[in-house]
Write a protein that holds these residues in place. Structure first.
Motif, PDB file in Angstrom:
ATOM      1  N   GLY A 299       9.227  -8.166  11.266  1.00 55.57           N
ATOM      2  CA  GLY A 299       8.813  -6.787  11.479  1.00 55.57           C
ATOM      3  C   GLY A 299       7.309  -6.628  11.554  1.00 55.57           C
ATOM      4  N   SER A 300       6.893  -5.430  11.879  1.00 54.54           N
ATOM      5  CA  SER A 300       5.469  -5.111  11.990  1.00 54.54           C
ATOM      6  C   SER A 300       4.789  -5.192  10.621  1.00 54.54           C
ATOM      7  CB  SER A 300       5.312  -3.708  12.576  1.00 54.54           C
ATOM      8  OG  SER A 300       5.979  -2.763  11.752  1.00 54.54           O
ATOM      9  N   PRO A 301       3.465  -5.176  10.582  1.00 56.51           N
ATOM     10  CA  PRO A 301       2.760  -5.258   9.297  1.00 56.51           C
ATOM     11  C   PRO A 301       3.256  -4.207   8.299  1.00 56.51           C
ATOM     12  CG  PRO A 301       1.208  -5.545  11.077  1.00 56.51           C
ATOM     13  CD  PRO A 301       2.526  -5.198  11.716  1.00 56.51           C
ATOM     14  N   LYS A 302       3.524  -4.653   7.093  1.00 56.60           N
ATOM     15  CA  LYS A 302       4.086  -3.770   6.064  1.00 56.60           C
ATOM     16  C   LYS A 302       2.974  -3.240   5.165  1.00 56.60           C
ATOM     17  CE  LYS A 302       7.702  -3.577   2.529  1.00 56.60           C
ATOM     18  NZ  LYS A 302       8.867  -4.262   1.961  1.00 56.60           N
ATOM     19  N   ASP A 303       2.837  -1.918   5.157  1.00 59.00           N
ATOM     20  CA  ASP A 303       1.871  -1.257   4.295  1.00 59.00           C
ATOM     21  C   ASP A 303       2.597  -0.729   3.060  1.00 59.00           C
ATOM     22  OD1 ASP A 303       0.072  -1.732   6.340  1.00 59.00           O
ATOM     23  OD2 ASP A 303       0.343   0.257   7.219  1.00 59.00           O
ATOM     24  N   VAL A 304       2.096  -1.051   1.881  1.00 63.82           N
ATOM     25  CA  VAL A 304       2.769  -0.662   0.640  1.00 63.82           C
ATOM     26  C   VAL A 304       1.868   0.247  -0.188  1.00 63.82           C
ATOM     27  CG1 VAL A 304       4.186  -2.734   0.578  1.00 63.82           C
ATOM     28  CG2 VAL A 304       1.971  -2.748  -0.570  1.00 63.82           C
ATOM     29  N   ARG A 305       2.499   1.134  -0.965  1.00 66.98           N
ATOM     30  CA  ARG A 305       1.749   2.047  -1.832  1.00 66.98           C
ATOM     31  C   ARG A 305       1.469   1.438  -3.201  1.00 66.98           C
ATOM     32  NH1 ARG A 305      -1.385   5.812  -0.437  1.00 66.98           N
ATOM     33  NH2 ARG A 305      -0.903   7.170  -2.203  1.00 66.98           N
ATOM     34  N   SER A 306       2.037   0.285  -3.451  1.00 70.31           N
ATOM     35  CA  SER A 306       1.746  -0.393  -4.715  1.00 70.31           C
ATOM     36  C   SER A 306       0.401  -1.098  -4.618  1.00 70.31           C
ATOM     37  CB  SER A 306       2.839  -1.411  -5.032  1.00 70.31           C
ATOM     38  OG  SER A 306       2.900  -2.394  -4.009  1.00 70.31           O
ATOM     39  N   GLY A 307      -0.164  -1.403  -5.767  1.00 69.13           N
ATOM     40  CA  GLY A 307      -1.397  -2.178  -5.793  1.00 69.13           C
ATOM     41  C   GLY A 307      -1.087  -3.661  -5.774  1.00 69.13           C
ATOM     42  N   LEU A 308      -1.928  -4.424  -5.117  1.00 69.49           N
ATOM     43  CA  LEU A 308      -1.797  -5.882  -5.083  1.00 69.49           C
ATOM     44  C   LEU A 308      -3.121  -6.481  -5.543  1.00 69.49           C
ATOM     45  CD1 LEU A 308      -0.044  -6.373  -1.614  1.00 69.49           C
ATOM     46  CD2 LEU A 308       1.040  -6.427  -3.873  1.00 69.49           C
ATOM     47  N   SER A 309      -3.042  -7.331  -6.546  1.00 69.79           N
ATOM     48  CA  SER A 309      -4.286  -7.897  -7.064  1.00 69.79           C
ATOM     49  C   SER A 309      -4.959  -8.815  -6.055  1.00 69.79           C
ATOM     50  CB  SER A 309      -4.026  -8.654  -8.370  1.00 69.79           C
ATOM     51  OG  SER A 309      -3.141  -9.732  -8.167  1.00 69.79           O
ATOM     52  N   ILE A 310      -4.229  -9.254  -5.029  1.00 72.07           N
ATOM     53  CA  ILE A 310      -4.839 -10.078  -3.993  1.00 72.07           C
ATOM     54  C   ILE A 310      -5.819  -9.264  -3.141  1.00 72.07           C
ATOM     55  CG2 ILE A 310      -3.084  -9.687  -2.216  1.00 72.07           C
ATOM     56  CD1 ILE A 310      -3.331 -12.617  -1.439  1.00 72.07           C
ATOM     57  N   GLY A 311      -5.772  -7.937  -3.266  1.00 68.82           N
ATOM     58  CA  GLY A 311      -6.673  -7.098  -2.488  1.00 68.82           C
ATOM     59  C   GLY A 311      -8.130  -7.472  -2.662  1.00 68.82           C
ATOM     60  N   ILE A 312      -8.565  -7.677  -3.901  1.00 70.29           N
ATOM     61  CA  ILE A 312      -9.960  -8.023  -4.142  1.00 70.29           C
ATOM     62  C   ILE A 312     -10.292  -9.400  -3.596  1.00 70.29           C
ATOM     63  CG2 ILE A 312      -9.571  -9.008  -6.457  1.00 70.29           C
ATOM     64  CD1 ILE A 312     -12.239  -7.644  -7.266  1.00 70.29           C
ATOM     65  N   VAL A 313      -9.295 -10.305  -3.576  1.00 72.50           N
ATOM     66  CA  VAL A 313      -9.502 -11.636  -2.996  1.00 72.50           C
ATOM     67  C   VAL A 313      -9.739 -11.514  -1.500  1.00 72.50           C
ATOM     68  CG1 VAL A 313      -8.511 -13.937  -2.684  1.00 72.50           C
ATOM     69  CG2 VAL A 313      -8.044 -12.662  -4.787  1.00 72.50           C
ATOM     70  N   SER A 314      -9.025 -10.579  -0.851  1.00 68.43           N
ATOM     71  CA  SER A 314      -9.124 -10.426   0.604  1.00 68.43           C
ATOM     72  C   SER A 314     -10.485  -9.930   1.047  1.00 68.43           C
ATOM     73  CB  SER A 314      -8.031  -9.476   1.113  1.00 68.43           C
ATOM     74  OG  SER A 314      -8.298  -8.127   0.752  1.00 68.43           O
ATOM     75  N   LYS A 315     -11.291  -9.458   0.104  1.00 71.57           N
ATOM     76  CA  LYS A 315     -12.657  -9.050   0.434  1.00 71.57           C
ATOM     77  C   LYS A 315     -13.653 -10.178   0.205  1.00 71.57           C
ATOM     78  CE  LYS A 315     -11.880  -4.139  -0.189  1.00 71.57           C
ATOM     79  NZ  LYS A 315     -12.355  -2.857  -0.758  1.00 71.57           N
ATOM     80  N   THR A 316     -13.127 -11.326  -0.227  1.00 73.67           N
ATOM     81  CA  THR A 316     -13.964 -12.500  -0.475  1.00 73.67           C
ATOM     82  C   THR A 316     -13.664 -13.628   0.492  1.00 73.67           C
ATOM     83  OG1 THR A 316     -13.994 -11.916  -2.838  1.00 73.67           O
ATOM     84  CG2 THR A 316     -14.661 -14.157  -2.264  1.00 73.67           C
ATOM     85  N   VAL A 317     -12.404 -13.729   0.916  1.00 73.83           N
ATOM     86  CA  VAL A 317     -11.955 -14.843   1.748  1.00 73.83           C
ATOM     87  C   VAL A 317     -10.811 -14.348   2.632  1.00 73.83           C
ATOM     88  CG1 VAL A 317     -10.378 -15.596  -0.075  1.00 73.83           C
ATOM     89  CG2 VAL A 317     -11.082 -17.226   1.661  1.00 73.83           C
ATOM     90  N   PRO A 318     -10.630 -14.884   3.839  1.00 74.28           N
ATOM     91  CA  PRO A 318      -9.504 -14.464   4.686  1.00 74.28           C
ATOM     92  C   PRO A 318      -8.163 -14.665   3.975  1.00 74.28           C
ATOM     93  CG  PRO A 318     -11.065 -15.744   5.970  1.00 74.28           C
ATOM     94  CD  PRO A 318     -11.515 -15.849   4.536  1.00 74.28           C
ATOM     95  N   CYS A 319      -7.310 -13.646   4.020  1.00 68.92           N
ATOM     96  CA  CYS A 319      -6.039 -13.659   3.282  1.00 68.92           C
ATOM     97  C   CYS A 319      -4.909 -13.100   4.125  1.00 68.92           C
ATOM     98  CB  CYS A 319      -6.137 -12.788   2.026  1.00 68.92           C
ATOM     99  SG  CYS A 319      -7.141 -13.418   0.693  1.00 68.92           S
ATOM    100  N   ILE A 320      -3.702 -13.540   3.802  1.00 67.51           N
ATOM    101  CA  ILE A 320      -2.487 -12.866   4.262  1.00 67.51           C
ATOM    102  C   ILE A 320      -1.503 -12.785   3.100  1.00 67.51           C
ATOM    103  CG2 ILE A 320      -2.617 -13.358   6.728  1.00 67.51           C
ATOM    104  CD1 ILE A 320      -0.651 -15.703   6.213  1.00 67.51           C
ATOM    105  N   HIS A 321      -0.660 -11.757   3.163  1.00 66.74           N
ATOM    106  CA  HIS A 321       0.363 -11.519   2.146  1.00 66.74           C
ATOM    107  C   HIS A 321       1.614 -10.990   2.855  1.00 66.74           C
ATOM    108  CE1 HIS A 321       2.353  -9.336  -1.217  1.00 66.74           C
ATOM    109  NE2 HIS A 321       1.766 -10.214  -1.997  1.00 66.74           N
ATOM    110  N   PRO A 322       2.254 -11.802   3.705  1.00 69.62           N
ATOM    111  CA  PRO A 322       3.452 -11.353   4.422  1.00 69.62           C
ATOM    112  C   PRO A 322       4.668 -11.304   3.503  1.00 69.62           C
ATOM    113  CG  PRO A 322       3.034 -13.645   4.896  1.00 69.62           C
ATOM    114  CD  PRO A 322       1.877 -13.175   4.057  1.00 69.62           C
ATOM    115  N   TYR A 323       5.775 -10.770   4.046  1.00 70.46           N
ATOM    116  CA  TYR A 323       7.005 -10.586   3.278  1.00 70.46           C
ATOM    117  C   TYR A 323       8.153 -11.318   3.966  1.00 70.46           C
ATOM    118  CZ  TYR A 323       4.140  -6.948   1.233  1.00 70.46           C
ATOM    119  OH  TYR A 323       3.110  -6.286   0.628  1.00 70.46           O
ATOM    120  N   VAL A 324       9.020 -11.923   3.148  1.00 71.41           N
ATOM    121  CA  VAL A 324      10.129 -12.715   3.677  1.00 71.41           C
ATOM    122  C   VAL A 324      11.441 -12.210   3.095  1.00 71.41           C
ATOM    123  CG1 VAL A 324      11.136 -15.016   3.854  1.00 71.41           C
ATOM    124  CG2 VAL A 324       8.649 -14.737   3.968  1.00 71.41           C
ATOM    125  N   ASN A 325      12.376 -11.879   3.958  1.00 65.50           N
ATOM    126  CA  ASN A 325      13.686 -11.411   3.521  1.00 65.50           C
ATOM    127  C   ASN A 325      14.452 -12.521   2.802  1.00 65.50           C
ATOM    128  OD1 ASN A 325      16.184 -10.012   3.319  1.00 65.50           O
ATOM    129  ND2 ASN A 325      16.863 -10.982   5.208  1.00 65.50           N
TER     130      ASN A 325
END
Length: 384
Positions: A299-325
């Motif tokens: 599916g398309s990129p999933k935007d969530v209303r929860s907080g993810l601690s990886i967020g601060i990492v993504s401002k330091t280094v390229p990151c992805i956090h995809p979802y798998v059924n």
């Protein structure tokens, strides 16, 4: 090379399956994941990883690596459970996916160069430790961070909410309540703060949401509650917007304290969560590799209303956090007991191993294709 990783990972299935089951059977609270941490470290050490336990003096954290050159590709593990409920969001399987990816990559790392890194990140349900790691410079010499999260659908990596966890404490008068009927209390101040907040929420930025609880308000009606406090989750699409709402909430508490003559204090009771910035180039690369390993419906990129601690990492280094059924029954909802039970199913394990191979293949692409790595980094620096 991909076939070599596939063959090697298949020899690790029993170990990874057993670990996933063990984490499920022995859920541990945030920052108390001692058994989980030991089991994960033992598995990595048995496959030739150099493992540093008690990383950054965090008892249930670790830093594991194999290889000694650049690029450095990092996989993250989260392994705490919801207190009293177990692995409702599948941290046991998230860790299994990351470990599978790191083991698959480790098989070819000596031939292609680079370094496979696995970092254990305890305490996700209480704000996590990634912000501490960022402040300590842990990710500064890492080239990419890859995480795949179990879910009820398969989606590309999207965004997450920025969250400010603000605590407001008010200190008022003490004494017997029946002798002080005309005295404002700290609890009066907190309740007034709630009322004013509810009245002015319409003036907050459109995408701001404030969740709150009364976390302290006295213990008997016989006595005036000398100390009262409230905890807030201030959510927004971006941290800058969340901070605007935070400042308004602070202003309310200051106003209330002056109005009824009580003292106030502010603190952050957890680590804030920055919004996730997904690297789109890295996202497309992982999606291609996921299809190559048998998961076609993405599916398309999933935007969530929860907080993810990886967020601060993504401002330091390229990151992805995809979802798998990981479910076969589409009636199962994420974050439920049924979802937790699904994490130990055969289908979930098969899906997880496909995700592991896709993560490992993405890492190989970055290590062996300098042009691709530069493209990902160029995008990252333009987004900063």
């Amino acid at each position: 090379m991909n076939q070599e990783m596939i063959s090697y990972l298949s020899t690790c299935y029993d170990e990874l399956h057993d670990l996933n089951q063990k984490l499920y059977d022995n859920p541990e609270d945030s920052y108390k994941e001692f058994s989980a941490c030991d089991s994960i470290c033992n598995l990595l050490e048995s496959h030739g990883f150099d493992v540093k336990k008690n990383f950054l003096d965090l008892e249930t954290s670790f830093y594991a690596s194999k290889g000694n050159t650049y690029p450095k590709i990092c996989f993250l593990c989260e392994y705490d459970a919801v207190p009293g409920e177990g692995h409702l969001t599948g941290h046991n399987l998230l860790t299994t996916i990351s470990l599978g990816a790191s083991l698959a990559l480790s098989k070819v790392i000596e031939n292609i160069g680079g370094t496979a890194i696995v970092i254990g990140c305890p305490g996700e349900y209480r704000g996590g430790t990634k912000s501490i790691m960022v402040k300590q410079g842990v990710f500064e010499d890492i080239d990419a961070v890859l995480v795949a999260h179990p879910d009820v659908t398969t989606n590309e990596s999207g965004t997450s909410a920025a969250i400010v966890p603000l605590k407001i404490k008010l200190l008022g008068n003490s004494g017997l309540s029946f002798l002080n009927n005309d005295t404002y209390t700290s609890l009066d101040g907190i309740l007034l703060t709630f009322n004013i907040l509810n009245s002015i929420l319409k003036g907050f930025p459109k995408d701001v949401e404030v969740n709150s609880i009364l976390s302290q308000g006295g213990f008997t009606p016989l006595l005036l509650p000398m100390e009262s406090e409230a905890q807030f989750y201030i959510r927004a699409t971006e941290m800058d917007i969340a901070k605007i709402a935070e400042n308004k909430l602070r202003e309310i508490a200051i106003y209330v304290s002056k109005l009824i003559r009580v003292q106030y204090s502010f603190s952050l009771y957890e680590c804030p969560n920055e919004e996730l910035i997904t690297n789109r180039t890295l996202n497309r690369l992982f999606s291609h590799n996921l299809k190559e390993n048998g998961i076609i419906d993405i599916g398309s990129p999933k935007d969530v209303r929860s907080g993810l601690s990886i967020g601060i990492v993504s401002k330091t280094v390229p990151c992805i956090h995809p979802y798998v059924n990981i479910i076969e029954d589409n009636r199962i909802r994420y974050g439920t007991k049924e979802f937790s039970e699904a994490t130990i199913s055969n289908f979930a394990f098969e899906q997880s191993m496909k995700a592991s191979l896709a993560l490992a293949a993405t890492a190989v692409d970055l290590i062996t294709n300098n042009t691709l790595l530069n493209e990902i980094k160029d995008e990252f620096f333009k987004e900063k």
